[in-house]
Design a protein around this motif. Sequence first.
Motif, PDB file in Angstrom:
ATOM      1  N   THR A  17      -7.538  61.703 -34.787  1.00 19.70           N
ATOM      2  CA  THR A  17      -8.644  60.827 -34.397  1.00 19.70           C
ATOM      3  C   THR A  17      -9.906  61.629 -34.103  1.00 19.70           C
ATOM      4  N   GLU A  18      -9.755  62.723 -33.370  1.00 18.55           N
ATOM      5  CA  GLU A  18     -10.909  63.535 -33.014  1.00 18.55           C
ATOM      6  C   GLU A  18     -11.567  64.144 -34.249  1.00 18.55           C
ATOM      7  N   TYR A  19     -10.766  64.662 -35.174  1.00 20.77           N
ATOM      8  CA  TYR A  19     -11.334  65.313 -36.353  1.00 20.77           C
ATOM      9  C   TYR A  19     -12.018  64.311 -37.277  1.00 20.77           C
ATOM     10  N   ALA A  53     -15.950  64.382 -38.353  1.00 25.37           N
ATOM     11  CA  ALA A  53     -16.422  64.189 -39.727  1.00 25.37           C
ATOM     12  C   ALA A  53     -17.410  63.034 -39.817  1.00 25.37           C
ATOM     13  N   ALA A  54     -17.182  61.970 -39.046  1.00 23.38           N
ATOM     14  CA  ALA A  54     -18.107  60.833 -39.052  1.00 23.38           C
ATOM     15  C   ALA A  54     -19.464  61.231 -38.505  1.00 23.38           C
ATOM     16  N   LEU A  55     -19.489  62.069 -37.483  1.00 23.74           N
ATOM     17  CA  LEU A  55     -20.759  62.557 -36.939  1.00 23.74           C
ATOM     18  C   LEU A  55     -21.474  63.440 -37.957  1.00 23.74           C
ATOM     19  N   LYS A  56     -20.710  64.304 -38.617  1.00 27.47           N
ATOM     20  CA  LYS A  56     -21.311  65.196 -39.609  1.00 27.47           C
ATOM     21  C   LYS A  56     -21.920  64.410 -40.770  1.00 27.47           C
ATOM     22  N   ALA A  57     -21.263  63.322 -41.165  1.00 24.38           N
ATOM     23  CA  ALA A  57     -21.708  62.536 -42.317  1.00 24.38           C
ATOM     24  C   ALA A  57     -22.724  61.455 -41.948  1.00 24.38           C
ATOM     25  N   PHE A  58     -22.961  61.232 -40.666  1.00 27.97           N
ATOM     26  CA  PHE A  58     -23.816  60.127 -40.230  1.00 27.97           C
ATOM     27  C   PHE A  58     -25.243  60.343 -40.735  1.00 27.97           C
ATOM     28  N   ALA A  59     -25.766  59.378 -41.470  1.00 29.84           N
ATOM     29  CA  ALA A  59     -27.046  59.559 -42.154  1.00 29.84           C
ATOM     30  C   ALA A  59     -28.247  59.392 -41.238  1.00 29.84           C
ATOM     31  N   LYS A  60     -28.059  58.734 -40.098  1.00 33.81           N
ATOM     32  CA  LYS A  60     -29.162  58.514 -39.166  1.00 33.81           C
ATOM     33  C   LYS A  60     -29.199  59.631 -38.128  1.00 33.81           C
ATOM     34  N   PRO A  61     -30.327  59.817 -37.459  1.00 31.11           N
ATOM     35  CA  PRO A  61     -30.388  60.880 -36.447  1.00 31.11           C
ATOM     36  C   PRO A  61     -29.355  60.667 -35.337  1.00 31.11           C
ATOM     37  N   VAL A  62     -28.802  61.757 -34.864  1.00 27.23           N
ATOM     38  CA  VAL A  62     -27.889  61.744 -33.720  1.00 27.23           C
ATOM     39  C   VAL A  62     -28.400  62.771 -32.727  1.00 27.23           C
ATOM     40  N   ILE A  63     -28.754  62.335 -31.523  1.00 24.26           N
ATOM     41  CA  ILE A  63     -29.209  63.254 -30.489  1.00 24.26           C
ATOM     42  C   ILE A  63     -28.153  63.344 -29.400  1.00 24.26           C
ATOM     43  N   ALA A  64     -27.788  64.557 -29.022  1.00 28.84           N
ATOM     44  CA  ALA A  64     -26.856  64.795 -27.929  1.00 28.84           C
ATOM     45  C   ALA A  64     -27.569  65.632 -26.875  1.00 28.84           C
ATOM     46  N   VAL A  65     -27.459  65.229 -25.624  1.00 26.16           N
ATOM     47  CA  VAL A  65     -28.095  65.950 -24.520  1.00 26.16           C
ATOM     48  C   VAL A  65     -27.010  66.731 -23.784  1.00 26.16           C
ATOM     49  N   LEU A  66     -26.995  68.047 -23.982  1.00 23.09           N
ATOM     50  CA  LEU A  66     -25.928  68.918 -23.483  1.00 23.09           C
ATOM     51  C   LEU A  66     -26.299  69.466 -22.118  1.00 23.09           C
ATOM     52  N   ASP A  67     -26.457  68.587 -21.159  1.00 24.24           N
ATOM     53  CA  ASP A  67     -26.932  68.976 -19.830  1.00 24.24           C
ATOM     54  C   ASP A  67     -25.746  69.303 -18.936  1.00 24.24           C
ATOM     55  N   GLY A  68     -25.081  70.416 -19.215  1.00 21.48           N
ATOM     56  CA  GLY A  68     -23.930  70.825 -18.435  1.00 21.48           C
ATOM     57  C   GLY A  68     -22.896  71.512 -19.304  1.00 21.48           C
ATOM     58  N   VAL A  69     -21.673  71.610 -18.797  1.00 19.91           N
ATOM     59  CA  VAL A  69     -20.572  72.286 -19.503  1.00 19.91           C
ATOM     60  C   VAL A  69     -20.321  71.610 -20.851  1.00 19.91           C
ATOM     61  N   THR A  70     -20.342  72.408 -21.922  1.00 19.92           N
ATOM     62  CA  THR A  70     -20.108  71.915 -23.279  1.00 19.92           C
ATOM     63  C   THR A  70     -19.138  72.874 -23.948  1.00 19.92           C
ATOM     64  N   MET A  71     -17.875  72.497 -23.931  1.00 19.36           N
ATOM     65  CA  MET A  71     -16.845  73.374 -24.484  1.00 19.36           C
ATOM     66  C   MET A  71     -15.923  72.592 -25.411  1.00 19.36           C
ATOM     67  N   GLY A  72     -15.295  73.294 -26.354  1.00 19.87           N
ATOM     68  CA  GLY A  72     -14.270  72.697 -27.194  1.00 19.87           C
ATOM     69  C   GLY A  72     -14.674  71.359 -27.766  1.00 19.87           C
ATOM     70  N   VAL A  91     -18.228  70.357 -27.812  1.00 23.36           N
ATOM     71  CA  VAL A  91     -19.015  70.970 -28.873  1.00 23.36           C
ATOM     72  C   VAL A  91     -18.888  70.134 -30.147  1.00 23.36           C
ATOM     73  N   GLY A  92     -17.657  69.718 -30.456  1.00 25.13           N
ATOM     74  CA  GLY A  92     -17.437  68.905 -31.652  1.00 25.13           C
ATOM     75  C   GLY A  92     -18.135  67.564 -31.596  1.00 25.13           C
ATOM     76  N   LEU A  93     -18.352  67.049 -30.384  1.00 23.94           N
ATOM     77  CA  LEU A  93     -19.031  65.770 -30.210  1.00 23.94           C
ATOM     78  C   LEU A  93     -20.533  65.900 -30.384  1.00 23.94           C
ATOM     79  N   SER A  94     -21.058  67.097 -30.344  1.00 24.32           N
ATOM     80  CA  SER A  94     -22.509  67.289 -30.331  1.00 24.32           C
ATOM     81  C   SER A  94     -23.054  68.130 -31.473  1.00 24.32           C
ATOM     82  N   VAL A  95     -22.358  69.198 -31.835  1.00 23.62           N
ATOM     83  CA  VAL A  95     -22.950  70.186 -32.732  1.00 23.62           C
ATOM     84  C   VAL A  95     -23.129  69.685 -34.157  1.00 23.62           C
ATOM     85  N   HIS A  96     -22.426  68.640 -34.539  1.00 22.50           N
ATOM     86  CA  HIS A  96     -22.540  68.129 -35.900  1.00 22.50           C
ATOM     87  C   HIS A  96     -23.669  67.107 -36.051  1.00 22.50           C
TER      88      HIS A  96
END
Length: 354
Positions: A88-90, A94-113, A116-121
């Motif tokens: 499910t996570e992977y 992949a859905a985030l990586k392929a998402f055609a519209k802008p995706v903004i993530a605000v990493l205001d704190g601990v961002t690990m594992g 990271v996958g929820l934001s970096v793509h």
Amino acid sequence: MSADVDIRTQGGIGRITLTRPEALHALNTGMCAEILDALAGWAGDASVHLVWIDHQEGTRGFCAGGDIRMLAASGAGDAAEAREFFRTEYRMNAALKAFAKPVIAVLDGVTMGGGVGLSVHGSHRVATERTLFAMPETGIGLFPDVGGGWFLPRLGGELGTWLALTGARLKGADVAAAGVATHYLPSELVPALAKQMAAADFSVDARGMLDEILRGLTQPVPAPSYAAHAEVIDRCFAHETAEEIVAALEAEGPGWAREQAAVIRAKSPETVKVALRQLREGAKAARFEDNMRTEYRIGWRKVQSADFQEGVRAVIIDKDNAPAWSPARLEDVSAAAVARYFEPLGADELSFEP
């Protein structure tokens, strides 16, 4: 909808807010499934112009990773629950990586594992001085997943290899300097960012509007704190085997490089070698989905490995921080032991179909 994530739409924005503060918003299967479903719906919804990911206001962390205790408990049995989490996570990654519209993530704190996958793509990743990034998986016998095989080798030089093998932490503006984040701003301006986004009209040029808002709030990124070591990182971590990398670091003599060698030797030897091969293969992957299939093969088997079970015991359960790795040395991990993690799964391969 679970109590762990708040998903809604506001004025043309798809909002994803993590609401699991007691676990530093660490992801579980239900959270990943809800986010995946939302992305699938918003992808074809003309009234949603961008996606905004953050965590509950007034709570610590952005997302500290995944549910490691569950993975270990499941891996000690038939691993079915752990494998469903990875599946499910992977797919969400992949859905985030392929998402055609802008995706903004605000990493205001601990961002690990998993965080990271929820934001970096996504297209826009905002770090603050409170951001703490790491992929620490080699220290618990897991591996830098959630697309680590894709994005880490695509950072500058051998920076990603250093981060993956050592689990080194990046803080604040260094996260943007490394390319993990795309923008940097003081945390005190996060409310101003939210206010401007809520008032903006994203219906015409969502990406351009978001760029304009960030341009007015973000600050220039200074040279990173690791800049003095960049040449050593690029030279020593470019070798093809973990033994060669450690030997090159030790040959630098006393100081920072030798400290990195000691850090690597303290990690799970098997996992260090698996992670190195993962990054080298990921660097050559033609498609993100191909990389994620490889990571699923690794994860499928890794949760049942002796080193993962021992790493979780030592670091998370007993907290004695004295794992007894098996094998105990890099030199004793065979190529065949590493290769088995990469073997195809046949009918169990990761599929991106609903």
